[in-house]
Each structure stands twice: as structure tokens, then as C-alpha cells.
Design a protein around this motif. Structure first.
Motif, PDB file in Angstrom:
ATOM      1  N   GLU A 101     -11.318   2.115  -7.314  1.00  0.00           N
ATOM      2  CA  GLU A 101     -11.633   3.507  -6.987  1.00  0.00           C
ATOM      3  C   GLU A 101     -11.257   4.473  -8.105  1.00  0.00           C
ATOM      4  O   GLU A 101     -11.768   5.588  -8.154  1.00  0.00           O
ATOM      5  CB  GLU A 101     -10.898   3.928  -5.711  1.00  0.00           C
ATOM      6  N   ASN A 112       0.864  -1.173   0.000  1.00  0.00           N
ATOM      7  CA  ASN A 112       0.000   0.000   0.000  1.00  0.00           C
ATOM      8  C   ASN A 112       0.903   1.225   0.000  1.00  0.00           C
ATOM      9  O   ASN A 112       1.577   1.505   0.990  1.00  0.00           O
ATOM     10  CB  ASN A 112      -0.926   0.005   1.218  1.00  0.00           C
ATOM     11  N   LEU A 162      -0.076   4.452  -0.729  1.00  0.00           N
ATOM     12  CA  LEU A 162      -0.777   5.724  -0.601  1.00  0.00           C
ATOM     13  C   LEU A 162       0.049   6.675   0.261  1.00  0.00           C
ATOM     14  O   LEU A 162       0.408   6.360   1.397  1.00  0.00           O
ATOM     15  CB  LEU A 162      -2.155   5.508   0.018  1.00  0.00           C
ATOM     16  N   PHE A 174      -1.857  10.390  -3.348  1.00  0.00           N
ATOM     17  CA  PHE A 174      -2.841   9.454  -2.797  1.00  0.00           C
ATOM     18  C   PHE A 174      -3.673   8.828  -3.914  1.00  0.00           C
ATOM     19  O   PHE A 174      -3.273   7.827  -4.490  1.00  0.00           O
ATOM     20  CB  PHE A 174      -3.692  10.160  -1.737  1.00  0.00           C
ATOM     21  N   ARG A 175      -4.803   9.406  -4.263  1.00  0.00           N
ATOM     22  CA  ARG A 175      -5.677   8.781  -5.262  1.00  0.00           C
ATOM     23  C   ARG A 175      -5.806   9.692  -6.473  1.00  0.00           C
ATOM     24  O   ARG A 175      -6.587  10.636  -6.462  1.00  0.00           O
ATOM     25  CB  ARG A 175      -7.050   8.479  -4.658  1.00  0.00           C
ATOM     26  N   ARG A 228       0.349   4.189  -6.924  1.00  0.00           N
ATOM     27  CA  ARG A 228       0.266   4.102  -5.470  1.00  0.00           C
ATOM     28  C   ARG A 228      -0.871   3.272  -4.886  1.00  0.00           C
ATOM     29  O   ARG A 228      -0.648   2.461  -4.010  1.00  0.00           O
ATOM     30  CB  ARG A 228       0.201   5.509  -4.843  1.00  0.00           C
ATOM     31  N   THR A 229      -2.098   3.502  -5.314  1.00  0.00           N
ATOM     32  CA  THR A 229      -3.225   2.902  -4.596  1.00  0.00           C
ATOM     33  C   THR A 229      -3.376   1.413  -4.894  1.00  0.00           C
ATOM     34  O   THR A 229      -3.299   0.990  -6.052  1.00  0.00           O
ATOM     35  CB  THR A 229      -4.541   3.625  -4.916  1.00  0.00           C
ATOM     36  N   TYR A 276      -6.165   0.012  -4.482  1.00  0.00           N
ATOM     37  CA  TYR A 276      -7.612  -0.116  -4.685  1.00  0.00           C
ATOM     38  C   TYR A 276      -7.960   0.412  -6.079  1.00  0.00           C
ATOM     39  O   TYR A 276      -8.527   1.515  -6.220  1.00  0.00           O
ATOM     40  CB  TYR A 276      -8.357   0.653  -3.606  1.00  0.00           C
TER      41      TYR A 276
END
Length: 538
Positions: free
Chosen positions: A353, A61, A63, A376-377, A347-348, A350
């Protein structure tokens, strides 16, 4: 002959292993997800990207990881019937601007181990090993014991940050490091000693390290000892392979190496290198991976074939049948349920998303997230630039409602170095197209071209890169391309284009992005993406 580099474009810090007739190389991916690239070959000449093992949030992870942090220097080995992969997740590089200084001493490096029965997984959840430094490597001794070596980081004033190579035993049964740690090698006068790998041959323990920094002064150093814990005696030539003090060598930045033996006992070194632009001296393809045959002398030390230590564009191939792989297609249509393997995101862990391949079948849908350059996202899906000259294009279906929504085609190094051809909207112009550039060698943090009004409906976006020259074009419908008048500087998408002390260890990407800083996740659909390497266009 084998032509170098064998892994083109951003593929640094190679670690190689042979299992039977198969060869695998793992390389660093830094902030790009999934983590670690593993390439496969059966002849050491032809390679294909096979897998990325760190795919789950429980494994990785990133993030919040800063630019050029994340996954550093994987080490891939095979023992006891399985693959072992060691890697670092860098959480803080430590740059500061207090008092005008750069390169703070406090940094965070976390080293992990994952394993798998087969190279394509599934790979285990990670075991945390230590956080004492970076570039960890696992050595399997012939008595069955396992040892971790890594660079030791020392933040204390007056100390060398690169405090040597530290050794500690790893207990498989306990799943942790045991016993004392010991510095076994402090390096040579050029310093910055890192990237250790241990080998055993004819009763000697050989230690390979990288020194001199990962720029123009990089070098592959070797030392050996009869005892695992040392003391280690330096190679009589000091550096086995380097381009330092060779400014006209076609491969620069040579270092961070690993060794492999063929089934017939021939030894090859894989190492990172850089190819500077002919007239700018910047490596827009990042740090790549090359290979070179070594020969063992009567004194028990390996050297390059001519003994010079120079990196070469060609090296003799082993006596193996050639096993070429099919060429990748120019166009990706996004018709399948999975993202094509050449593409990554930032990075993420997930991905749902930020993108979907099923929300609009046959298209890649990006959901507008944070601003371009967010740690981050951010919804950015891209592939490596792997040639000095290439063309890329995509079609974008996107109807922004206001100026906080944007989507388009991006040439990206990091959040401070990019050229972004994007579609957005404002109350005066309506839907329009323009380029935003972030350039580290410009007094202005970001700059914009004049807006070009667009009609409703899809728009095709195109980029042509020829060495340091970058141009954008667009069209709606089946007409001719409309070229923007500006010529942009592609050389900023390189490690070398930066402020002193900033981490810059990746490479240039080209891909698709979407932002919605209003937080409403406006979608943008990309029906296809073309990437074609080609000859220079004057």
C-alpha cells in the motif's frame, strides 16, 4: 578487544542466545516494521543484521500504535531444537494532558510467543500469552518445564506502577499459561523494576532485572534463590552494571541486560546504553547495544572485570577466530525485488500500500499516503542513523500537482521530531523545495524555510549531519550542490528532546517519504539512496 557499542544506532533491549558457535541478539523495533531485529555473530565482536522475524499481518499489525509503542523487549531463546521469541506489542502508552498531567496509568501491553526451526524462519503465527505488563521472558528449566516472567503493571492509585516481576508456567501442550502467577521480586529502592531474565547455575536461580528507568539512572540488578519461586536475595553490590552517578562515563543509560556463556564457560552481558552528544547531552543514536565480560567470584556472584560495575568502551574478546562480515555498500540502487535489509517502514503490515520495487524497475516507488507523522498509513522508508557524523543523499523523480502532494528526504525520530527536505507545488510558485521542521523544544509546532523554485525533472537531495549540526542541499543536473543557508538542530532527533512524560524510546532515522493528503496516491520515485558514515567536518 571488543569495541562498544557492538550494535550501533537504535538497537535497544538486547536479548542474546548462543546456539553452537553462533550468537544471536534480538533487539526492540517499536513502531518500525518488520518487527524485531536479529543480529548474528560468531566471535561476539563482529555482528551483521540477519533477519526480522515478524513480517506478516497475522504476526504483527501496529496500525494506530502510538510513537515509541509497538514491539518492546524481545526475548530470544533456543530449546527443544527450535528458537523461541517472546515480545510485547504496546497499544497504549497512556499519556494525557488532562489538568496538565502526563503519564496516565492506563496502558495496554500484549505479550506473544512465536517459534521457528531456524533463525531465519519461517516463524510461526503468535500465541497470546498475557497482557499483565511488558518485557516478557521465557525460561527453560532443566526439568523441561517452561516459565514466563514479566514486569507487572499496576494502574491503581497509590500503587507502584512497576509492581514487580511476576512468574507463571507456560504449557507447551496447551499453548497457554497455566497455574497461578506469583510476584517473585519487587526490586530495589530505585524502582522501575523491569526486563527480567532467569538463568540456572550451580543449583541457583539467578534473576537479572533492569531498574531506575531507561534514562540516566538505568542499572542492571541481580538476585538469586535456591527455589524458582523465591525468595530472591539481592546481589551484595546491588547493581552489577550501571552508569548512574557517573556523569562522565562514555557509555550512559546502561541497563536492560541479558547473559550468555561461551562454549568455554566465559560469561558476557549484553546491555543497552546511550552515547550523548559531546556538548548537548542528547543521544541521537538512541539506545544502542554494548557487551561486557563478567567474572564469577568465589561467592557465586558475577561482576565486571574490575568490580566497579562501570560500562566500558572495550572488553576482552573470547578466544575465538575473528569472523568479520563484509561492509554494507554506501549506495542502494533498489534493483532487486526486495527492500534492502537496513530499511524499514512504519506500522503497517501491508507494504504494497505504501511502496513498490517493481512498479518502476530499478527504483523505489513511494505512493503518497497520509501526513508525515500519521499513526496509520504513511509512506516513509528509512534506515537508522548509526554514527554521529554521516552523509546521505537520494534522487527524486516527482511532479506534484498541488500543495497536498509532497515527497523528499527526511531526518526522522517521530511525528513530533523531524527535519524534512521536500518537493511540493502551489499555484503561485509551481514546483518548489523547502524544509519543514517539527521541534519539541520550539514554541511553534512546525516551521518552514523559504521556498526555492525548481524546474521540472529529477532533483538530487542531500543531508550532512555532524553531531548536532544538520544541513541540506540539492541540485538538478550535474552541477554543484546548492546548500540551504539554514543550519538545523539534529539533537532534537533524540529521546531526551521531549516534553516530560512522553514516550521516547527509539532513535534517529534518515530516509525517503511521500504524502498525498488529497487521497490520490501520487507516486514518487527514488532511483538510489546513499548513506556514508564519516569523520567530522568542521
Amino acid at each position: 578487544m571488543i569495541r562498544n557499542p557492538i550494535l550501533r544506532g537504535f538497537n535497544p533491549d538486547p536479548s542474546i542466545v548462543r546456539v553452537g558457535e553462533d550468537y544471536y541478539i534480538a533487539t526492540s523495533t517499536f513502531e518500525w516494521f518488520p518487527g524485531v531485529q536479529i543480529h548474528h555473530s560468531r566471535d561476539l565482536k563482529n555482528w551483521r543484521l540477519l533477519t526480522r522475524p515478524l513480517t506478516r499481518p497475522s504476526q504483527l499489525n501496529m496500525l494506530g500504535d502510538p510513537d515509541s509503542c509497538g514491539v518492546w523487549a524481545p526475548c530470544l531463546t533456543h530449546a527443544d531444537g527450535k528458537f523461541w521469541l517472546i515480545f510485547t506489542d504496546v497499544k497504549r502508552y497512556g499519556r494525557t494532558t488532562v489538568g496538565g498531567a502526563s503519564g496516565a496509568s492506563l496502558r495496554d501491553f500484549h505479550n506473544y510467543l512465536v517459534t521457528a526451526e531456524t533463525i531465519d524462519g519461517p516463524w510461526s503465527d503468535p500465541v497470546h500469552l498475557n497482557s499483565s505488563g511488558f518485557d516478557p521472558s521465557l525460561f527453560h528449566d532443566d526439568d523441561g518445564r517452561k516459565w514466563l516472567v514479566n514486569q507487572l503493571w499496576d494502574h491503581r492509585p497509590g500503587k507502584s506502577r512497576f509492581a514487580g516481576i511476576v512468574l507463571q508456567e507456560y504449557s507447551v501442550g496447551e499453548g497457554r499459561l497455566v497455574g497461578p502467577r506469583k510476584v517473585i521480586f519487587e526490586g530495589t529502592a530505585i524502582g522501575l523494576t523491569e526486563a527480567p531474565h532467569l538463568y540456572k547455575r550451580d543449583g541457583w536461580y539467578y534473576l537479572v532485572t533492569a531498574e531506575g528507568g531507561t534514562g540516566w539512572g538505568h542499572a542492571m540488578t541481580m538476585a538469586r534463590s535456591r527455589r524458582l519461586e523465591g525468595p530472591y536475595d539481592l546481589h551484595p553490590d546491588t547493581y552489577v552494571l550501571t552508569a548512574r552517578d557517573r556523569p562522565h562515563a562514555p557509555l550512559q543509560r546502561a541497563g536492560h541486560a541479558d547473559l550468555v556463556d561461551t562454549a568455554d564457560g566465559e560469561t558476557y552481558a549484553v546491555y543497552l546504553c546511550g552515547r550523548p552528544l559531546p556538548n548537548r547531552g542528547r543521544c541521537v543514536l538512541g539506545r544502542e547495544t554494548a557487551i561486557q565480560k563478567l567474572i564469577w567470584g568465589e561467592d557465586g556472584w558475577p561482576r565486571t572485570l574490575d568490580g566497579s560495575g562501570d560500562p566500558t568502551l572495550e572488553t576482552p574478546a573470547p578466544d575465538l577466530p575473528e569472523r568479520p562480515w563484509p561492509h554494507a555498500p554506501i549506495r542502494e540502487d533498489f534493483d532487486g525485488p526486495d527492500l534492502p535489509i537496513d530499511f524499514q517502514w512504519l506500522r503497517t503490515p501491508y507494504p504494497d500500500e505504501i511502496f513498490s520495487l517493481t512498479a518502476r524497475p530499478g527504483a523505489l516507488r513511494l505512493y503518497g499516503r497520509e501526513s508525515l507523522g500519521s499513526l496509520f498509513r504513511q509512506a516513509l522508508v528509512a534506515r537508522r542513523q548509526q554514527a554521529m557524523c554521516y552523509s546521505a543523499a537520494t534522487t527524486l523523480d516527482f511532479e506534484p500537482e498541488h500543495f497536498q502532494q509532497a515527497a523528499g528526504l527526511v531526518c526522522y525520530y517521530n511525528g513530533a521530531k523531524l527535519h524534512y527536505l521536500h518537493v511540493t507545488h502551489d499555484e503561485a510558485l509551481g514546483k518548489h523545495l523547502r524544509v519543514m521542521s517539527c521541534q519539541p523544544d520550539s514554541p511553534q509546532a512546525d516551521s518552514f524555510t523559504r521556498p526555492i523554485t525548481l524546474a521540472a525533472g529529477p532533483v538530487e537531495l542531500r543531508v550532512e549531519v555532524d553531531f548536532e549540526r544538520l544541513r541540506f542541499a540539492f541540485r538538478q543536473g550535474r552541477g554543484d550542490w546548492t546548500w540551504l543557508p539554514e543550519v538545523f538542530d539534529a539533537s532534537i532527533l533524540s529521546d531526551e528532546a521531549t516534553a516530560p512524560g512522553a514516550p521516547n524510546f527509539t532513535g534517529a532515522f534518515v530516509g525517503m517519504a511521500c504524502q498525498d493528503t488529497a487521497g490520490t496516491a501520487a507516486p514518487a520515485d527514488f532511483d538510489w539512496f546513499d548513506y556514508e558514515e564519516r569523520d567530522y567536518r568542521a
